[in-house]
Structures are given as C-alpha cells and as structure tokens.
Design a protein around this motif. Structure first.
Motif, PDB file in Angstrom:
ATOM      1  N   LEU A  48       0.821  -1.209   0.000  1.00 35.26           N
ATOM      2  CA  LEU A  48       0.000   0.000   0.000  1.00 35.26           C
ATOM      3  C   LEU A  48       0.859   1.264   0.000  1.00 35.26           C
ATOM      4  N   PRO A  49       1.595   1.490  -1.102  1.00 32.97           N
ATOM      5  CA  PRO A  49       2.482   2.649  -1.156  1.00 32.97           C
ATOM      6  C   PRO A  49       1.734   3.974  -1.106  1.00 32.97           C
ATOM      7  N   VAL A  50       0.508   3.973  -1.579  1.00 31.14           N
ATOM      8  CA  VAL A  50      -0.296   5.189  -1.567  1.00 31.14           C
ATOM      9  C   VAL A  50      -1.752   4.762  -1.706  1.00 31.14           C
ATOM     10  N   LEU A  51      -2.641   5.527  -1.147  1.00 35.37           N
ATOM     11  CA  LEU A  51      -4.062   5.254  -1.270  1.00 35.37           C
ATOM     12  C   LEU A  51      -4.686   6.424  -2.022  1.00 35.37           C
ATOM     13  N   PRO A  52      -4.682   6.344  -3.355  1.00 38.53           N
ATOM     14  CA  PRO A  52      -5.166   7.484  -4.135  1.00 38.53           C
ATOM     15  C   PRO A  52      -6.686   7.610  -4.069  1.00 38.53           C
ATOM     16  N   ILE A  53      -7.129   8.821  -3.904  1.00 38.55           N
ATOM     17  CA  ILE A  53      -8.551   9.115  -4.001  1.00 38.55           C
ATOM     18  C   ILE A  53      -8.838   9.587  -5.419  1.00 38.55           C
TER      19      ILE A  53
END
Length: 72
Positions: A48-53
């Motif tokens: 989970l390197p980033v959780l883009p919205i």
C-alpha cells in the motif's frame, strides 16, 4: 512499475513487482498469466504505497508540422 516511470508518479519500487510484468508478458497462456498479474496486485495491496482518491492524468502531444494552430 520501476520508480518514477509511466504513471508511477509516487516512485513506488519493489524488485519482485518490477520482475513480474516481464514474466507475465512472456507467458502466452492466459490461464498462466492471470496468477502472475494477481500476485502483482496482491503485493501492491500489501505494500500500500499510496491510497489514491483521485489521480489526474494530463496527456499532451503536438506535431512538428503544426505552428500557431494552423497546418503548415
């Protein structure tokens, strides 16, 4: 997936994930490719390197024979 290439603007890098797309692309049988790509997704979900919205993508191009918006 190599850090900073393509749409990888967050520079995520994982050596196993970097190797798997090449392996998947070299596999002709879809039933053998599916688990390879599923493994990529599982690893990225775990890391989970980033959780883009939202991710905005701007793609621009131009032709060398167009100047001032008129065909030359």
């Amino acid at each position: 997936m190599r850090g900073g290439s393509g749409q990888n603007t967050f520079v995520y890098s994982n050596p196993e994930v970097d190797m798997l797309p090449t392996q998947g692309a070299a596999t002709l049988e879809q039933s053998q490719r599916r688990p390879i790509y599923q493994k990529i997704q599982a690893i990225i979900r775990h890391d989970l390197p980033v959780l883009p919205i939202f991710q905005n993508v701007n793609i621009r191009s131009n032709r060398c024979n167009i100047k001032d918006r008129y065909w030359v």
